[in-house]
Structure formats: structure tokens, C-alpha cells
Design a protein around this motif. Structure first.
Motif, PDB file in Angstrom:
ATOM      1  N   ARG A 201       0.833  -1.211   0.000  1.00 33.83           N
ATOM      2  CA  ARG A 201       0.000   0.000   0.000  1.00 33.83           C
ATOM      3  C   ARG A 201       0.860   1.251   0.000  1.00 33.83           C
ATOM      4  O   ARG A 201       1.982   1.217   0.496  1.00 33.83           O
ATOM      5  N   VAL A 202       0.294   2.336  -0.511  1.00 38.23           N
ATOM      6  CA  VAL A 202       0.969   3.630  -0.379  1.00 38.23           C
ATOM      7  C   VAL A 202       0.574   4.194   0.984  1.00 38.23           C
ATOM      8  O   VAL A 202      -0.605   4.295   1.307  1.00 38.23           O
ATOM      9  N   VAL A 203       1.581   4.529   1.810  1.00 37.10           N
ATOM     10  CA  VAL A 203       1.271   5.059   3.146  1.00 37.10           C
ATOM     11  C   VAL A 203       1.471   6.566   3.228  1.00 37.10           C
ATOM     12  O   VAL A 203       0.919   7.227   4.116  1.00 37.10           O
ATOM     13  N   GLU A 204       2.289   7.122   2.327  1.00 35.88           N
ATOM     14  CA  GLU A 204       2.443   8.577   2.286  1.00 35.88           C
ATOM     15  C   GLU A 204       2.858   8.980   0.885  1.00 35.88           C
ATOM     16  O   GLU A 204       3.635   8.268   0.230  1.00 35.88           O
ATOM     17  N   GLN A 205       2.341  10.103   0.417  1.00 40.83           N
ATOM     18  CA  GLN A 205       2.718  10.608  -0.896  1.00 40.83           C
ATOM     19  C   GLN A 205       2.792  12.124  -0.802  1.00 40.83           C
ATOM     20  O   GLN A 205       1.872  12.763  -0.301  1.00 40.83           O
ATOM     21  N   ALA A 206       3.911  12.682  -1.250  1.00 36.50           N
ATOM     22  CA  ALA A 206       4.075  14.143  -1.167  1.00 36.50           C
ATOM     23  C   ALA A 206       5.240  14.560  -2.038  1.00 36.50           C
ATOM     24  O   ALA A 206       5.934  13.712  -2.615  1.00 36.50           O
ATOM     25  N   GLY A 207       5.477  15.861  -2.131  1.00 35.05           N
ATOM     26  CA  GLY A 207       6.647  16.376  -2.827  1.00 35.05           C
ATOM     27  C   GLY A 207       7.913  15.848  -2.160  1.00 35.05           C
ATOM     28  O   GLY A 207       7.940  15.615  -0.948  1.00 35.05           O
ATOM     29  N   THR A 208       8.949  15.661  -2.978  1.00 34.75           N
ATOM     30  CA  THR A 208      10.171  15.035  -2.457  1.00 34.75           C
ATOM     31  C   THR A 208      10.772  15.820  -1.285  1.00 34.75           C
ATOM     32  O   THR A 208      11.167  15.235  -0.276  1.00 34.75           O
ATOM     33  N   ARG A 209      10.828  17.138  -1.418  1.00 35.73           N
ATOM     34  CA  ARG A 209      11.415  17.933  -0.323  1.00 35.73           C
ATOM     35  C   ARG A 209      10.584  17.811   0.936  1.00 35.73           C
ATOM     36  O   ARG A 209      11.120  17.721   2.044  1.00 35.73           O
TER      37      ARG A 209
ATOM     38  N   ARG B 237      -5.498  10.037   3.350  1.00 30.50           N
ATOM     39  CA  ARG B 237      -6.266  11.283   3.425  1.00 30.50           C
ATOM     40  C   ARG B 237      -5.312  12.438   3.168  1.00 30.50           C
ATOM     41  O   ARG B 237      -4.106  12.312   3.353  1.00 30.50           O
ATOM     42  N   SER B 238      -5.868  13.562   2.729  1.00 28.81           N
ATOM     43  CA  SER B 238      -5.046  14.732   2.440  1.00 28.81           C
ATOM     44  C   SER B 238      -4.648  15.422   3.724  1.00 28.81           C
ATOM     45  O   SER B 238      -5.441  15.543   4.655  1.00 28.81           O
TER      46      SER B 238
ATOM     47  N   ALA C 246      -1.578   7.784   5.165  1.00 29.39           N
ATOM     48  CA  ALA C 246      -2.457   6.761   5.723  1.00 29.39           C
ATOM     49  C   ALA C 246      -1.959   6.422   7.121  1.00 29.39           C
ATOM     50  O   ALA C 246      -1.123   5.536   7.295  1.00 29.39           O
ATOM     51  N   CYS C 247      -2.432   7.196   8.086  1.00 31.76           N
ATOM     52  CA  CYS C 247      -2.040   6.948   9.488  1.00 31.76           C
ATOM     53  C   CYS C 247      -3.120   7.546  10.379  1.00 31.76           C
ATOM     54  O   CYS C 247      -3.599   8.650  10.112  1.00 31.76           O
ATOM     55  N   HIS C 248      -3.516   6.814  11.428  1.00 30.64           N
ATOM     56  CA  HIS C 248      -4.535   7.337  12.341  1.00 30.64           C
ATOM     57  C   HIS C 248      -3.959   8.380  13.287  1.00 30.64           C
ATOM     58  O   HIS C 248      -4.697   9.168  13.856  1.00 30.64           O
ATOM     59  N   ASN C 249      -2.662   8.355  13.483  1.00 32.15           N
ATOM     60  CA  ASN C 249      -2.101   9.106  14.618  1.00 32.15           C
ATOM     61  C   ASN C 249      -1.192  10.282  14.266  1.00 32.15           C
ATOM     62  O   ASN C 249      -0.499  10.796  15.132  1.00 32.15           O
TER      63      ASN C 249
END
Ligand SMILES: Nc1ncnc2c1ncn2[C@@H]1O[C@H](COP(=O)(O)OP(=O)(O)O)[C@@H](O)[C@H]1O
Ligand SMILES: [Mg+2]
Length: 321
Positions: A232-240, A307-308, A317-320
Motif C-alpha cells: 500500500r501507499v502510506v504517504e505521498q508528497a513532494g520530495t522535499r 487522506r489529504s 495513511a495513518c490514524h495518529n
């Protein structure tokens, strides 16, 4: 860079049958991955060995059949497409494999290997045009055109991977999926091949999915990063953003493990201290919970969805956090 989405993957699921201790299992190698790639963008996919990165790449280029999901190239669905439109799309979405020794046919000349996609698709109008295209492509990846008549065993590992790259860019595609293209190479040639990929990205205006287990390598070439954990993808963002402010506890562990010039500044993260994951014992809730320093009761039962967060298009994707 324009914002046009050139590749759009939604909810990709891929499972394999596997045997363990005499019993047959199905392992969910890719468990609902969604990714999008904009024209001219390099999206890095990072995660530990076994998290499903290669399977995502092989599924996009059609070497593996997904159980479900959609894969759109320039808005057209690839899965189940008719053979002629599929061929045209496949010519535009090509792959550089991790191990050039395994991916090159030892009995074919370098020139024949480089021309393979063009030969299959009827791209070359004459022998002369074919030879010229092979020579130009070899030159473009930093090899002498005389290599066309040689065989893989005559080449070094770095040269073979240059051939692997040449095979993926003739005819010039829109997208290159590079699966750990430098991982199998000597450290001394890794930087050269990485530089070549960046030059080609700029010259040929390639969009790329750049797969690596090494966030340091990803950081050099990618504008955006998707972090995968157990399919699964757990985080996605700009590289920096990912490198400077990782939010997901797994991303934080990966960032902490990037080799630092000063070894005393290196932090041992969960990925070096915790139990490595196994698809045979997938946890019920968040797959990362057994290794996570901030896991709560909810994480053991409830799978977090993306979520965004914030304003720069980060999803997590993290509850905390
Ligand atoms: N052809 C296959 N048959 C059975 N299992 C596979 C196959 N390809 C990959 N897998 C399994 O799927 C999971 C993901 O593998 P892979 O996509 O190669 O991960 P990565 O590239 O991140 O190391 C692993 O558990 C691997 O053993
Ligand atoms: Mg792999």
C-alpha cells in the motif's frame, strides 16, 4: 511542467499464489495502490524489499495481470484494451529492469536488443533507418555505436544497464518505469547511470516512475515520492516535503536511515530494529502497527486509508499523525 495526468492508476490489486510449509497461499503483493503521474514528472516509489514496487511497475507495463483496478494512459484504459491500441500504449510506457544481466538475451547482439520494440511494432522503415536509430540511441546512452554488433558478455555491468536504458527509449516513449536501475551496479558507476537517466528525462521530456528502496537515490531524481509499505501507499508528497518533514512513522524511519556523511548522526529507525514484515502474516489493522512507535489500539484493528494533509498535495495513511 504541465499538470496533465499522463498515467493514472486506481486501486490496483495484484495477488500471487505462493507455497509455504507445503500449503498454498495467496499473497496480496499490491493491495489497492493508486498513483498518478503528470506529464514531465518523476514520481519516486520507495519502500523496503518485498513491499510490491516491482509488481506495480510490471503490472503497469502489462507483464503481470492485476486482480482489479484501472490503469489509464492519457485517459485511455489499458486493462482489457483492444490489441492495436494496447500495442500503441505499450510502446509509450516502457520499463528499465533492475538487473541488466537477467533482462538482456545473451544470444542477441546489443543492436538487436535495442531495436526489439521498434522491430515488433514495425517502427523502422528501412534497414538503414534501423541501423541509424540504433547508433543514435547507443550514442545517446553514452555507448560507442560499434557496440551494436557486440554481445552482452562483452560489456561491463554499467554498460549493460546503459543498453537496458537504450532498449526502453527506442522508439522514444512518453513514460519510463525505472525499477531500481542502479541497485545492481557497482557503487562507482551508480552515479553515472543516475545522471544519464536525469539527462534523458530532460532531453526526451520523459515522465518517469522511478522505483528504489533508497530514499537518498529517489531524492536526487524525483519531484514527488510515494512511500509503499506491504502493498500500500502510506504517504505521498513532494520530495522535499518527504525528506524534510516526513509525517508517517514509516517514512520517518526511512528518512532517518538515509546514510549520513557522519555515521554518528545516523538514527537507527524501526526498519532496522523491528520485525520485517511478511505477507503471510499480514496484520488485521495497519500493516505497520507491529513496528510503529506511535501505534494505538485502533491501529491494530482499523486499516488507515489515505487522506489529504496540509496544502501541498500530501496524502497519508495513518490514524495518529
Ligand atoms: N511472480 C511472483 N510469484 C509469486 N510471488 C511474487 C511474484 N512476484 C512478486 N511476488 C511477491 O510479491 C511481493 C512483492 O514483490 P515485489 O513487487 O518484487 O516487491 P519489491 O519490488 O518491492 O521488492 C513479495 O512478497 C514477492 O515475493
Ligand atoms: Mg523490486
Amino acid at each position: 511542467m504541465s499538470g496533465d495526468v499522463i498515467l493514472d492508476v486506481r486501486e490496483m490489486m495484484v495477488s500471487f499464489s505462493a507455497r509455504r510449509a507445503g500449503r498454498k497461499y495467496r499473497v496480496q503483493a499490491v493491495d489497492g495502490v493508486s498513483l498518478s503521474l503528470a506529464q514531465g514528472e518523476v514520481l519516486g516509489i520507495v519502500g523496503e524489499s518485498g513491499c510490491g514496487k516491482t509488481t506495480v511497475g510490471r503490472t503497469i507495463v502489462g507483464l503481470v495481470q492485476p486482480g482489479s483496478g484501472t490503469i489509464k494512459f492519457k485517459g485511455t484504459e489499458m486493462i482489457g484494451a483492444g490489441s492495436s491500441s494496447l500495442r500503441a500504449m505499450r510502446l509509450n510506457v516502457r520499463m528499465v529492469f533492475q538487473d541488466p544481466n537477467a533482462s538482456l538475451n545473451p544470444r542477441r547482439t546489443i543492436g538487436d536488443s535495442v531495436a526489439e520494440a521498434g522491430d515488433i511494432s514495425g517502427f523502422f522503415k528501412s534497414r538503414a533507418e534501423r541501423s541509424a536509430a540504433i547508433a543514435a540511441t547507443l550514442t545517446g546512452v553514452g555507448l560507442n555505436p560499434s557496440f551494436a554488433t557486440r554481445y552482452p558478455y562483452e560489456l561491463s555491468g554499467g554498460q549493460r544497464q546503459r543498453v537496458g536504458i537504450a532498449r526502453a527509449i527506442l522508439p522514444t516513449p512518453s513514460i519510463v518505469i525505472a525499477d531500481e536501475p542502479v541497485s545492481a551496479l557497482d557503487v562507482s558507476v551508480q552515479a553515472q547511470v543516475l545522471n544519464l537517466m536525469m539527462d534523458l528525462r530532460d532531453q526526451l521530456r520523459l515522465s518517469m516512475l522511478f522505483i528504489s528502496h533508497d530514499l537518498g537515490v529517489i531524492g536526487q531524481i524525483s519531484s514527488r515520492v510515494a512511500v509503499m509499505y506491504m502493498g500500500r501507499v502510506v504517504e505521498q508528497a513532494g520530495t522535499r516535503t518527504v525528506l524534510e518533514h516526513p509525517l508517517h512513522p514509516y517514512t520517518r524511519a526511512l528518512v532517518a536511515a538515509i546514510p549520513k556523511p557522519d555515521p554518528s548522526k545516523r538514527i537507527l529507525g524501526a526498519i532496522e530494529t523491528g520485525e520485517p514484515p511478511s505477507l503471510f502474516t499480514r496484520p488485521h489493522g495497519c500493516a505497520y502497527a507491529p513496528r510503529c512507535p506511535i501505534a494505538s489500539d485502533r491501529c491494530l484493528v482499523d486499516v488507515p486509508t489515505l487522506r489529504s494533509v496540509g496544502t501541498d498535495g500530501r496524502t497519508i495513511a495513518c490514524h495518529n499523525v
